[in-house]
Enzyme design. Structure first.
Site, short mmCIF file in Angstrom:
data_model
loop_
_atom_site.label_atom_id
_atom_site.label_comp_id
_atom_site.label_asym_id
_atom_site.label_seq_id
_atom_site.Cartn_x
_atom_site.Cartn_y
_atom_site.Cartn_z
N CYS A 126 -1.84 9.12 1.93
CA CYS A 126 -1.56 8.75 0.54
C CYS A 126 -2.75 8.99 -0.38
O CYS A 126 -2.60 8.95 -1.60
CB CYS A 126 -1.10 7.29 0.45
SG CYS A 126 -2.15 6.15 1.34
N GLU A 170 4.36 12.65 -5.00
CA GLU A 170 3.45 12.64 -3.86
C GLU A 170 3.87 13.73 -2.88
O GLU A 170 4.95 13.68 -2.30
CB GLU A 170 3.49 11.28 -3.16
CG GLU A 170 2.57 11.21 -1.96
CD GLU A 170 2.60 9.85 -1.28
OE1 GLU A 170 1.55 9.41 -0.82
OE2 GLU A 170 3.69 9.25 -1.21
N GLU A 205 0.88 -1.17 0.00
CA GLU A 205 0.00 0.00 0.00
C GLU A 205 0.92 1.22 0.00
O GLU A 205 1.51 1.56 1.02
CB GLU A 205 -0.91 -0.01 1.23
CG GLU A 205 -1.88 -1.17 1.28
CD GLU A 205 -2.90 -1.14 0.15
OE1 GLU A 205 -3.10 -0.06 -0.45
OE2 GLU A 205 -3.48 -2.20 -0.14
#
Length: 464
Positions: free
Chosen positions: A287, A366, A253
């Protein structure tokens, strides 16, 4: 209730509290002072924990469904009793505002409650095999059996619930495990270990909670006695671990730069409130935080003004104060990294992080911090393509009332999940959660994690 943390916490080795040292200093993320110390697992301790998990594999697999359910229900009850302690510990070690910390404790409880329910739902299937003359008289059936000892590595940003999404399904399916919580935020997992240690039904070696340095934790990834590695964290680390994991199954993940689309028929007040939440909750350290907001050109100027005005009202500061919305980022290093990205975007022509050139880090990578980048669209399919123009693919949000556009998004968005009339940041703990592309492999959500932590065992019967 006034909560006071202990000065020192143990690790948990083969179900027992052990205090070999006090080498890990955990910092209060707002004050910068040492909040407490924990034991740090050395490679020999990790090796011993893996050996214990191997010994526990058979007795764990033989636990009855109701016994596993009892363990999980015990955890639910104890977490409720220790609610304020857990929330305060999270606020201190992660810098998460206290109201949000309480929300995460609620999700921890939900996750274990769901796992308690799923512990009695490990179904198989009867399968007809007589598909041709040679198979006449044969029938098949299959069931799921625990995969065996598991290795879990959890991140700093949701140290309760993301650890729970590994621990709870492992117990529900009957897998022993070793867990490495994030060194920045280990206490939530340690408290889970303390609660699990109260459950005598668990065989010795069923669990170990082992804070460890990244350099000293190779066995979590490389040891061939472990049958599954489940890692939540940054893409660079995750893919590197997968390359080193050998034959074991790997669930990842990882990160994202999630986008939301706001169409011209959306309820703008609702969209604004949710994008504020999705972009700035947890200081953007999620995230699936809203990093990119793609707004229809007809409403763009109005919505940009609404967003700018609202962001100015958000209160940042001490996460222990109930009116704080944005707490500190996890470290000064991460804050400085994000500030550099923002400065680069502004230098390249961004205003309010609008009109940001496509190649900048704050668009492509990110951000993992409190920043939202705005862009505009006129064509729905072009907006979908903009969402897909990313190496990540975790979740996306769309605000529209048009069912045809919703179905187009479901068909065309290359992401693990789509949330309609809400932000990418929304998650319910029983749904299949995970991503594609650089965002990872496999799915969490208790039932889906149990599938990853198990294998199909087939049985064929011939009637004679």
């Amino acid at each position: 209730m006034i909560v006071k943390l202990k000065d020192v916490y143990p690790l948990y080795l083969n179900n027992k509290a052990v205090q070999p040292n006090t080498d890990l200093k955990v910092i209060d993320k707002f004050t910068g002072e040492i909040a407490f110390r924990t034991a740090l697992a050395t490679p020999d301790v990790i090796d011993e924990a893996i050996a214990g998990a191997v010994r526990a594999a058979e007795p764990m697999a033989r636990l009855a469904s109701y016994e596993k359910q009892d363990v999980l229900n015990h955890c639910v009850a104890r977490f409720k009793e220790r609610f304020e302690e857990l929330a305060y510990a999270l606020c201190v070690e992660a810098g998460k505002p206290i109201a949000d910390s309480e929300g995460e404790v609620g999700r921890l409880i939900d996750t274990f409650r769901i796992a308690a329910e799923e512990a009695t739902r490990n179904y198989g299937e009867i399968q007809p095999l007589d598909i041709s003359a040679r198979a006449k008289g044969y029938m098949g059936m299959w069931k799921r059996v625990p995969i065996g000892p598991c290795s879990f590595i959890s991140p700093f940003n949701f140290p309760l619930n993301l650890a729970a999404h590994k621990i709870a399904p492992a117990i529900a399916i009957g897998c022993p495990f070793v867990m490495k919580p994030a060194s920045l935020t280990p206490l939530g997992a340690i408290i889970m270990g303390e609660v699990l240690a109260e459950c005598d039904i668990l065989p010795e070696g069923a669990f170990s909670i082992l804070p460890a340095t990244r350099a000293g934790a190779d066995l979590f990834t490389t040891d061939e006695r472990l049958k599954l590695l489940s890692f939540t964290g940054s893409p660079g680390v995750g893919w590197d671990l997968k390359a080193k994991a050998g034959k074991k199954k790997v669930v990842l993940e990882l990160g994202g730069n999630a986008a939301v689309i706001v169409d011209k028929d959306a309820d703008l007040d609702h969209a604004l409130a949710r994008i504020i939440f999705g972009g700035y909750y947890q200081s953007g350290q999620s995230c699936i935080h809203v990093q990119r907001a793609i707004i229809h050109a007809d409403i763009y100027d109005r919505f940009r003004g609404m967003l700018a005005a609202k962001v100015k009202t958000l209160k940042s500061g001490d996460p222990k104060k109930r009116d704080t919305f944005i707490g500190p980022m996890i470290s000064a290093k991460e804050a400085e990294r994000l500030k550099g990205w923002i400065d680069d975007a502004v230098a390249a022509g961004a205003t309010l992080l609008a009109n940001v050139p496509e190649g900048t880090d704050v668009v492509r990578e990110e951000a993992f911090g409190p920043v939202v980048v705005l862009s505009r669209f006129t064509d729905w399919n072009a907006a979908l393509a903009e969402v897909n123009d990313s190496k990540f693919g975790l979740q996306a949000g769309i605000f529209t009332r048009d069912i045809h556009k919703i179905l187009e998004a479901w068909d065309d968005l290359d992401v693990g999940g789509i949330v309609v009339n809400d932000v990418s940041s929304y998650r319910v703990d029983n749904m299949p959660y995970g991503g594609v592309k650089d965002s990872g492999l496999g799915r969490e959500g208790i039932r889906f994690a149990m599938e990853d932590m198990s294998e199909i065992r087939n049985l064929v019967i011939r009637r004679v």
